[in-house]
Every structure is written in C-alpha cells, then in structure tokens.
Design a protein around this motif. Structure first.
Motif, PDB file in Angstrom:
ATOM      1  N   LYS A  40       0.832  -1.202   0.000  1.00 36.13           N
ATOM      2  CA  LYS A  40       0.000   0.000   0.000  1.00 36.13           C
ATOM      3  C   LYS A  40       0.868   1.255   0.000  1.00 36.13           C
ATOM      4  N   ALA A  41       1.942   1.229   0.779  1.00 36.37           N
ATOM      5  CA  ALA A  41       2.851   2.373   0.859  1.00 36.37           C
ATOM      6  C   ALA A  41       3.548   2.605  -0.476  1.00 36.37           C
ATOM      7  N   LYS A  42       4.000   1.545  -1.100  1.00 34.92           N
ATOM      8  CA  LYS A  42       4.671   1.674  -2.393  1.00 34.92           C
ATOM      9  C   LYS A  42       3.748   2.266  -3.452  1.00 34.92           C
ATOM     10  N   ALA A  43       2.474   1.891  -3.404  1.00 32.82           N
ATOM     11  CA  ALA A  43       1.524   2.350  -4.420  1.00 32.82           C
ATOM     12  C   ALA A  43       1.231   3.840  -4.336  1.00 32.82           C
ATOM     13  N   LYS A  44       1.588   4.475  -3.229  1.00 32.20           N
ATOM     14  CA  LYS A  44       1.295   5.900  -3.057  1.00 32.20           C
ATOM     15  C   LYS A  44       2.238   6.800  -3.847  1.00 32.20           C
ATOM     16  N   SER A  45       3.371   6.269  -4.267  1.00 37.19           N
ATOM     17  CA  SER A  45       4.335   7.107  -4.974  1.00 37.19           C
ATOM     18  C   SER A  45       4.538   6.614  -6.403  1.00 37.19           C
ATOM     19  N   ALA A  46       4.931   7.513  -7.277  1.00 33.25           N
ATOM     20  CA  ALA A  46       5.186   7.155  -8.665  1.00 33.25           C
ATOM     21  C   ALA A  46       6.377   6.211  -8.786  1.00 33.25           C
ATOM     22  N   MET A  47       7.325   6.309  -7.857  1.00 32.33           N
ATOM     23  CA  MET A  47       8.514   5.475  -7.905  1.00 32.33           C
ATOM     24  C   MET A  47       8.258   4.058  -7.405  1.00 32.33           C
ATOM     25  N   GLY A  48       7.184   3.857  -6.646  1.00 26.32           N
ATOM     26  CA  GLY A  48       6.794   2.516  -6.224  1.00 26.32           C
ATOM     27  C   GLY A  48       7.830   1.794  -5.390  1.00 26.32           C
ATOM     28  N   MET A  49       8.450   2.516  -4.426  1.00 31.93           N
ATOM     29  CA  MET A  49       9.498   1.890  -3.632  1.00 31.93           C
ATOM     30  C   MET A  49       9.580   2.522  -2.255  1.00 31.93           C
ATOM     31  N   VAL A  50      10.214   1.805  -1.335  1.00 29.09           N
ATOM     32  CA  VAL A  50      10.582   2.343  -0.022  1.00 29.09           C
ATOM     33  C   VAL A  50      12.095   2.498  -0.071  1.00 29.09           C
ATOM     34  N   PRO A  51      12.614   3.720  -0.232  1.00 29.42           N
ATOM     35  CA  PRO A  51      14.000   3.898  -0.651  1.00 29.42           C
ATOM     36  C   PRO A  51      15.050   3.668   0.418  1.00 29.42           C
ATOM     37  N   GLY A  52      14.713   3.818   1.697  1.00 25.67           N
ATOM     38  CA  GLY A  52      15.712   3.734   2.746  1.00 25.67           C
ATOM     39  C   GLY A  52      16.331   5.087   3.035  1.00 25.67           C
ATOM     40  N   PRO A  53      17.051   5.212   4.154  1.00 28.03           N
ATOM     41  CA  PRO A  53      17.487   6.511   4.649  1.00 28.03           C
ATOM     42  C   PRO A  53      18.566   7.195   3.818  1.00 28.03           C
ATOM     43  N   GLY A  54      19.200   6.452   2.909  1.00 34.34           N
ATOM     44  CA  GLY A  54      20.266   7.042   2.112  1.00 34.34           C
ATOM     45  C   GLY A  54      19.816   8.245   1.301  1.00 34.34           C
ATOM     46  N   VAL A  55      18.560   8.262   0.867  1.00 35.50           N
ATOM     47  CA  VAL A  55      18.087   9.390   0.050  1.00 35.50           C
ATOM     48  C   VAL A  55      17.977  10.670   0.874  1.00 35.50           C
ATOM     49  N   ILE A  56      17.746  10.522   2.175  1.00 35.35           N
ATOM     50  CA  ILE A  56      17.705  11.701   3.036  1.00 35.35           C
ATOM     51  C   ILE A  56      19.113  12.247   3.239  1.00 35.35           C
ATOM     52  N   TYR A  57      20.082  11.365   3.400  1.00 39.59           N
ATOM     53  CA  TYR A  57      21.453  11.842   3.537  1.00 39.59           C
ATOM     54  C   TYR A  57      21.912  12.541   2.253  1.00 39.59           C
ATOM     55  N   GLN A  58      21.539  12.002   1.103  1.00 38.14           N
ATOM     56  CA  GLN A  58      21.883  12.662  -0.163  1.00 38.14           C
ATOM     57  C   GLN A  58      21.283  14.068  -0.220  1.00 38.14           C
TER      58      GLN A  58
END
Length: 237
Positions: free
Chosen positions: A194-212
């Motif tokens: 359900k969470a994945k379907a909410k975004s166009a990317m369809g993924m749970v990316p993990g914390p690395g994207v916040i550090y970037q």
C-alpha cells in the motif's frame, strides 16, 4: 569537512541516526540530541559522536539543552532539526496537551534553538553555515488521524521561510520534506504494498536518500528558503 560540529536533534534512531553516522564517516564532528537512553547510543559514542539528552516537550527542557550544548561547543557548522513525534491525534481532555507537546517538539524547540544558537553558527570559521528543518510530505495535504502532527510540521515549514529571510546571507535555512522513507517494526507486507503504491517510484528507498538530500543542502552555497521534497513523486498520483 569542518572543525565545527553538526548538531542533529533526535539523532539516536532511524533517519537521524543514519545521517549522524554518515556525517561522522565523512569526517564531520557530530552532536546529537536524544530523548531516552537506548543501546544504539553506545554505538554512536564509540564512533566519536557526542550525545546529549534532551526533553523538548517543555520550554525549560529546551533551554536546558541549549545551555548544555553551549557547554559542549563554541561553534556549529549546521543544525539539523530532526526531532519528531509521529503521534496520532488524542481525543477528549487529552487533545490540548497532546497538541501542545507536538507544537513544542516540532516548532518551539527549533524556533528557540535557532534564536539562541545563531551565535554558535556565526562563530563557525567555514564560509557556509546551515539550518535544516525536517518537515513532512503530509504538510501538503493534512491528515485525518495525525492533524496535530501535520499542523505543527506545517508550522516548521513556515519557519523555514522566516529564518531564511532573517539569517541571510550568513546562514542558509532550508527544509527537507520526506514521505515514507523507511519501514517500521511490525509493518506487514500488505502495508508495504500500500505504501509503495502511493508514490510514482513505487518503492521504499531507505534513509540514504535523506542523507543525499542533506548533503546537497550542506554543500550548496546558493540555496536558501526552499523545501526539498523527497517523496518519490507522490504529487503525481
């Protein structure tokens, strides 16, 4: 790398911990605040990260933390306001107190810390000094079950604009607005899908994207007063 430390509030777990560890790996001195003692803190301390307990649910607690922070360092390279509480709305007589607690954590603590620690940022010998507010994607749409959370995070988003104008050009003030980045303990497969379907990317990316995203803001001298969305394209759904 800076000789002045970077402060991350709420840095003992999840996104805050990941960013603290990555910054330390990159050679930055790091100070974190934490709400309660937990085993993960020993790991952070073993990596040279300074840990300061803090209670942001009262003005006295906020001021006490600032006093101890100033006893620990005479300058700061950046402040990352990550402390947060994803608390659902309360009902009845408890609603007012619950809202006040979220207001203090999400708005009053960053507001007072920004005011009282301006001198620490200005004492940094680096050409760039930053304040980063961690807001939330939910600010754009509100929430049926977390109205107080959404409202106080929206207030933090607005503080980004005010402090950016107030502190320019010496201090840059920006925000990061994540949607779902990490799963929680107990999240089942149905929730994940359900969470994945909410975004166009369809993924749970993990914390690395916040550090970037944080690194982008810390490394760019010509950005202030913006909110950087990290939501996988939820606005496209």
């Amino acid at each position: 790398m800076s000789a002045s430390p970077i402060l991350i509030t709420g840095g003992a777990q999840r996104l805050g911990r990941h960013c603290a560890e990555r910054l330390a790996e990159d050679g930055h001195p790091v100070i974190i605040s934490y709400r309660r003692e937990r085993p993960e803190l020993e790991v952070l301390r073993s990596r040279g990260i300074v840990t300061l307990p803090a209670d942001f649910s009262s003005e006295a607690g906020i001021l006490d933390f600032i006093a101890r922070l100033k006893g620990e360092t005479s300058s700061l390279r950046a402040i990352v306001h990550n402390a947060s509480d994803w608390a659902p709305d309360s009902q009845g007589d408890e609603a007012g107190a619950a809202f006040e607690r979220l207001f203090r954590i999400h708005m009053q603590a960053p507001y007072i810390i920004n005011l009282h620690c301006r001198e620490l940022l200005e004492a940094c010998g680096e050409p760039q000094r930053d304040i980063v507010h961690m807001t939330d994607y939910v600010v754009q749409k509100g929430s049926k079950k977390h109205a107080a959370y959404a409202a106080t995070k929206a207030g933090l988003a607005n503080l980004t604009l005010s402090f950016a104008a107030m502190y320019a050009p010496r201090i840059q003030v920006n925000a990061i607005a994540p949607a779902l980045i990490m799963l929680g303990e107990g999240d089942d497969e149905a929730y994940v899908e359900k969470a994945k379907a909410k975004s166009a990317m369809g993924m749970v990316p993990g914390p690395g994207v916040i550090y970037q995203s944080l690194r982008y803001l810390l490394d760019n001298r010509y950005v202030t007063g913006i909110t950087l969305p990290v939501d996988g394209g939820r606005h496209l759904r």
